[in-house]
Design an enzyme around this catalytic site. Structure first.
Site, PDB file in Angstrom:
ATOM      1  N   ASP A   1       0.569  -1.259  -0.085  1.00  0.00           N
ATOM      2  CA  ASP A   1      -0.071   0.089   0.109  1.00  0.00           C
ATOM      3  C   ASP A   1       0.934   1.121  -0.117  1.00  0.00           C
ATOM      4  O   ASP A   1       1.849   1.365   0.681  1.00  0.00           O
ATOM      5  CB  ASP A   1      -1.010  -0.068   1.226  1.00  0.00           C
ATOM      6  CG  ASP A   1      -1.772   1.224   1.108  1.00  0.00           C
ATOM      7  OD1 ASP A   1      -2.726   1.302   0.256  1.00  0.00           O
ATOM      8  OD2 ASP A   1      -1.897   1.895   2.213  1.00  0.00           O
TER       9      ASP A   1
ATOM     10  N   GLU B   1       0.829  -0.743  -5.214  1.00  0.00           N
ATOM     11  CA  GLU B   1      -0.095   0.234  -5.606  1.00  0.00           C
ATOM     12  C   GLU B   1       0.726   1.724  -5.593  1.00  0.00           C
ATOM     13  O   GLU B   1       1.224   2.245  -4.494  1.00  0.00           O
ATOM     14  CB  GLU B   1      -0.916   0.409  -4.252  1.00  0.00           C
ATOM     15  CG  GLU B   1      -2.290   1.509  -4.463  1.00  0.00           C
ATOM     16  CD  GLU B   1      -2.566   2.461  -3.466  1.00  0.00           C
ATOM     17  OE1 GLU B   1      -3.231   3.321  -3.620  1.00  0.00           O
ATOM     18  OE2 GLU B   1      -2.021   2.261  -2.345  1.00  0.00           O
TER      19      GLU B   1
END
Length: 775
Positions: free
Chosen positions: A444, A497
């Site tokens: 993330d 990401e």
């Protein structure tokens, strides 16, 4: 004896020899019987007081002693063996060794001591009396350290790839005694004590020892085991104390409780077949369609073990190859969805134990479903019982407040330049893959890690040593993490990401790019550009889409610059962004048609697919972690149930057709696997392209994103395909469409079109995607 001593002296051998005298005297003395030498009288040792001296006593009481084992326990001293015990609140302490029983003197403040006339330290136990109750126990301070030189060396170097086996709490047998060993990194601490349910949360009597310059504190506590609650009581540099959860705890209490729990795994894995074959084919050359799930809200109230039944059955029915679990690591605030982690080594206790989570992964594997999890190494929350200023000074976070404070989320960024912190995170990535058999880590917020000026204004950040904005420490960390995971865990994929144009996110770490950096080493990258552009295009009324045609085609300009995942994730269906179907313009029929057509386009586009829960059945409301997907939309008693069931049936069929069609995944990262038929039919809102497998076998995908029917729409096709057959049509009646299809085999005509010698005439349904394969 005295006179003889005066008349004689000793030689080097210790024997008496006569002094020189006259000849007569000499003759006389030689006739005297010699007196045997007498043994020297023993040197009497003066016994020392066995009591703890004032300085050690004060440090132990204040929790600032670095070497409690050097004072407490049993130690040889002049006069015998000194026994010292520190047992706050005890009324009496007795040493027991075989038939020996010796009550120690009460020195006050919980200190007990005694001197026994023994030649060596015996094996002994303690009898401790509390309010008339006697407990027999081992003495924690008679044991050698539980961490060896190799562990300490690797930790000091920041290279302990199995850090979770060294630090934290581990039930073990040490020197023949069962108990739990505790170890924690706190280099700035003046002292550390372990406390928990076993000590009634009074850690005074359990000071830990410092193991040299590593900053590691360690203590073996005999007699305690699985299930005990614990924390570390740390004395900060300023003398104040803080009670902290274990950064490497493998199990925690259920939030809002914050204690760590001593854990022993008893799960026996049954996924050997899956683990053996998962490394057989690279992920980017395999089918890869992902169902993204927030476990606590998928069906609220289900435990890991209940999810093992229901989620596994659902994903199997829907045909997804993988699930991606939003962060399962322990987090205090449910509204963070798991993205503000406090327990990096512990699955959240909200849904069960670590073994329960292993059971869920195991069941998914046995059903042939891979498991990815979101992993959050960018930042952590400021909770004062967790990592923030863990030992009284910045430790896990950067020492520079501007570098430490994350500008968007009110959290703290990790100090990626500190080797122990980097080790903590790299080992954590390995831990999830090895201990929980996770098949992939979706990392993330990579962009926030890569740039020093991320969400910062001028003056709020300092350039790197080259004057640039790149966070060189974060780059090195990501490269080390990826290299380590891929080396140790065959078949595992890491997914970034990453929302910028950083060069080489999925390039190997040893290959330098134009920017001068080696690749970051990820296996896949979320294609945020495709997601933003395509959703913006779909949000326009069809009459205006001709002016935004490039938003659907531009992705092919860079489609092979990285290995991509096409994500329609939770981030796109919350916070006022509306659900996927609600982004579509028009009435309810057109919204569903656009939704279906878009999914058909997405599954055919180069790249892997990811779809968030609820979007597979066209949920109209935004997702909320409070109640999860609107499953009631699929209740047969609901009037519009067929509309939602139709979309779900389409997603199931998309996955089935996709998995059966190598052209859609075998050459995902090879430009030779894609050919435009027409990418410029803006006035018609048509996009047509071929996907090709390794043998050149094609699949033709046509998306028509206007709400009209186009009869005999001509498309150029390869001349070596004698006939085409429609294998998927998102407008089919069973999906809720108008059922405008091409049911018959379609044969090419020798009519040049789109620069090809042959062409076919298709009926294009309204707002639909059609797939055709060679008949």
């Amino acid at each position: 004896m005295t006179s003889k001593k005066s008349a004689t002296s000793k030689n080097k051998s210790g024997k008496s020899r006569p002094e020189k005298k006259g000849a007569a005297q000499k003759a006389e003395l030689t006739q005297v019987t010699q007196v045997p030498p007498q043994p020297a009288p023993p040197v009497l040792e003066v016994a020392v007081s066995p009591a703890v001296d004032a300085g050690d006593r004060e440090r132990l009481l204040n929790g600032t002693h670095h070497a409690p084992h050097a004072v407490l326990g049993a130690h040889p001293v002049p006069g015998g063996v000194a026994f010292r015990a520190f047992r706050p609140h005890a009324q009496a302490v007795t040493v027991v060794s075989g038939d020996l029983r010796a009550e120690l003197h009460d020195d006050g403040d919980g200190f007990f001591s005694g001197l026994l006339p023994l030649g060596e330290i015996p094996v002994y136990r303690l009898l401790v009396t509390y309010d008339g109750t006697v407990h027999e126990t081992e003495d924690a301070y008679r044991f050698l350290p539980t961490l060896g030189d190799l562990d300490l060396h690797l930790i000091g170097e920041g290279r302990h790839e199995e850090l979770w086996r060294a630090l934290g709490a581990h039930v073990t047998t040490h020197q023949g005694v069962s108990g739990t060993r505790f170890a924690v990194w706190a280099p700035n601490a003046r002292g550390v004590r372990v406390t928990g349910s076993f000590s009634f949360w009074d850690g005074t009597g359990y000071p830990m020892r410092s193991l040299g310059s590593t900053g590691i504190w360690e203590l073996f506590v005999p007699g305690i085991g699985e299930g005990e609650l614990y924390k570390f009581e740390i004395t900060r540099p300023d003398g104040s104390r803080t009670l902290r959860a274990d950064p490497l705890a493998r199990r925690t209490e259920t939030p809002p409780a914050t204690s760590s729990i001593v854990h022993v795994s008893h799960h026996e894995w049954g996924d050997a077949e899956w683990m053996a074959r998962r490394a057989g084919t690279p992920v980017h050359e395999s089918p890869f369609s992902v169902y993204e799930v927030h476990l606590p809200s998928w069906r609220p109230g289900l435990t890991y073990r209940q999810l093992a039944d229901q989620l596994t059955a659902y994903v199997t029915e829907m045909g997804f190859t993988h699930v991606e679990l939003m962060p399962v690591a322990e987090h205090p605030f449910g509204g963070s969805w798991g993205y503000q982690v406090t327990g990096f080594y512990a699955p959240t206790a909200r849904l069960g134990t670590p073994d329960d989570f292993k059971y869920l992964v195991d069941r998914l594997h046995q059903a042939g479903i891979g498991v990815l999890m979101d992993w959050v190494p960018a930042h952590f929350p400021r909770d004062d019982w967790a990592l923030a200023e863990f030992d009284g000074r910045p430790l896990y976070e950067h020492h520079d407040p501007l570098r430490a404070a994350h500008p968007d989320w009110g959290t703290l960024e990790f100090d990626f330049g500190r080797r122990e912190v980097r080790n903590f995170l790299v080992a954590n990535a390995v831990y999830w893959c090895e201990e929980f058999h996770i098949d992939g880590l979706r990392v993330d917020a990579v962009a926030s890690m890569l740039y020093l000026d991320y969400s910062r204004e001028p003056g709020q950040w300092t350039p790197n040593e080259h004057g640039g904005r790149e966070n060189l420490d974060a780059v090195a960390f990501l490269q080390e993490m990826n290299a380590t995971v891929y080396r140790r865990c065959p078949g595992v994929v890491t997914v970034a990401e990453e929302s910028t144009a950083w060069d080489g996110v999925t390039r190997p770490t040893h290959h330098k790019g134009p920017s001068g950096f080696g690749g970051l080493g990820f296996g896949l990258k979320w294609n945020m550009g495709w997601m933003h552009d395509s959703l913006q295009y779909m949000s326009h009324d069809p009459v205006h889409r001709r002016y935004h045609h490039h938003q659907m085609t531009f992705s092919m300009v860079y489609a092979y610059s990285e290995n991509y995942v096409l994500p329609i994730s939770h981030d796109e269906v919350v916070h006022g962004k509306r659900s996927l179907v609600s982004k579509m313009p028009g009435d309810w029929w057109q919204q569903r048609a656009g939704h279906r057509a878009y999914l058909g386009f997405m599954w055919a586009h180069p790249g892997k697919q990811l779809l968030f829960m609820g979007q597979e059945f066209a949920q109209g409301a935004e997702w909320s972690e409070a109640h999860g997907p609107d499953w009631w939309l699929l209740d047969p008693s609901y009037g519009a149930e067929a509309d939602h069931r139709g979309v779900r049936d389409l997603v199931r069929d998309l996955n089935a057709r996709y998995r059966a069609a190598p052209p859609l995944w075998q050459r995902d990262t090879d430009p030779a696997g894609f050919q435009w038929i027409t990418g410029d039919a803006a006035d018609d809102n048509v996009f047509a392209f071929l996907r090709l497998d390794a043998d050149g076998t094609p699949l033709l995908a046509v998306s028509h994103l206007a709400p009209v029917i186009r009869q005999d729409y001509r498309l150029g096709v390869p001349e070596d395909v004698p006939a085409w057959l429609e294998v998927l049509n998102t407008d089919a009646g069973r999906y809720g469409g108008s059922d405008v299809t091409n049911p018959d085999v379609i044969k090419p005509e020798p009519q040049p079109w789109h620069g090809r010698p042959a062409s076919i005439g298709l009926t294009l349904p309204p707002l639909a995607t059609v797939w055709l394969r060679p008949a």
